[in-house]
Design a protein around this motif. Structure first.
Motif, PDB file in Angstrom:
ATOM      1  N   ILE A  71      -0.906   2.273  12.218  1.00 41.56           N
ATOM      2  CA  ILE A  71      -0.040   1.192  11.736  1.00 41.56           C
ATOM      3  C   ILE A  71       1.401   1.674  11.685  1.00 41.56           C
ATOM      4  CG2 ILE A  71       0.550  -0.198   9.704  1.00 41.56           C
ATOM      5  CD1 ILE A  71      -2.519  -0.417   9.215  1.00 41.56           C
ATOM      6  N   ARG A  75       4.422   0.084  13.919  1.00 40.44           N
ATOM      7  CA  ARG A  75       5.629  -0.461  13.293  1.00 40.44           C
ATOM      8  C   ARG A  75       6.868   0.212  13.854  1.00 40.44           C
ATOM      9  NH1 ARG A  75       3.170  -0.585   7.299  1.00 40.44           N
ATOM     10  NH2 ARG A  75       2.167  -2.608   7.458  1.00 40.44           N
ATOM     11  N   ASP A 165      -2.506  -4.292   3.115  1.00 39.72           N
ATOM     12  CA  ASP A 165      -3.716  -4.718   3.817  1.00 39.72           C
ATOM     13  C   ASP A 165      -3.801  -6.242   3.895  1.00 39.72           C
ATOM     14  OD1 ASP A 165      -4.441  -2.096   4.216  1.00 39.72           O
ATOM     15  OD2 ASP A 165      -5.961  -2.066   2.632  1.00 39.72           O
ATOM     16  N   ALA A 168      -1.269  -7.470   6.384  1.00 40.23           N
ATOM     17  CA  ALA A 168      -1.415  -6.954   7.754  1.00 40.23           C
ATOM     18  C   ALA A 168      -1.808  -8.043   8.735  1.00 40.23           C
ATOM     19  CB  ALA A 168      -2.433  -5.824   7.795  1.00 40.23           C
TER      20      ALA A 168
END
Length: 189
Positions: A71, A75, A165, A168
């Motif tokens: 992640i 990003r 989360d 996301a």
């Protein structure tokens, strides 16, 4: 934590999962040549965390660390370079007011954020709001709530992780880069 205990744990518990970890990385990351570096960075993060406290459940901890790294990398790949920002400053942009679609997207993201915060366990929610929204120092939050500073730290980490989360699933509409390619998402070919 005793380094020899961490070394033993790492050899006995983490390294046997290398095949599963490599398979996971191959499924989730498009650049196969980056997998050894990703795996090494995951091992470093896991080992460093274990020097503080060895996790009770190694496999979920290892794969959560891998997920978080992917992640982070995804990003970073979507961040616009400073040169591109500087180049765009010279453009004559007449209207910087958000359009109705951007307003709607922003309102929806705020609604989802509020919902994610409201689903946090009560103490976790209060600690996270005091630290991250109200900006109180960790020591003040601990004193105010009658808990230790380490508990404040753990609750904030938990709160931020649960909110991240929940958020996301919110992925902005892909944009085309100046090279004509859409940014790659983790797990997409």
């Amino acid at each position: 934590m005793n380094r020899s205990a961490v070394d033993l744990w790492f050899v006995e518990e983490v390294l046997p999962l290398e095949g599963a970890l490599t398979g996971y990385l191959r499924r989730k990351w498009r650049e196969a040549n980056e997998i050894p570096d990703l795996r090494q960075e995951i091992y470093t993060r896991v080992y460093e965390a274990a020097t503080v406290a060895i996790p009770e459940m190694t496999k979920p901890f290892l794969f959560m660390t891998a997920r978080n790294l992917l992640i982070d990398r995804a990003r970073r790949a979507q961040v616009v370079s400073i040169e591109a920002v500087l180049d765009s400053e010279g453009l004559d942009v007449a209207d910087t007011v958000p359009n109705p679609e951007q307003n709607a997207v922003g309102r929806e993201a705020l609604r989802l954020l509020q919902a994610a915060i409201s689903r946090l366990p009560p103490r976790c929610r209060e600690v996270t709001l005091l630290r991250k929204v109200h900006g109180l120092p960790q020591r003040d939050v601990a004193r105010r709530m009658g808990i230790s500073e380490s508990t404040v730290e753990q609750q904030v980490a938990k709160g931020v992780r649960l909110i991240a989360d929940a958020m996301a699933d919110i992925v902005p509409e892909p944009v085309t880069s100046r090279f004509g390619r859409r940014p790659r998402k983790v797990g997409q070919p």
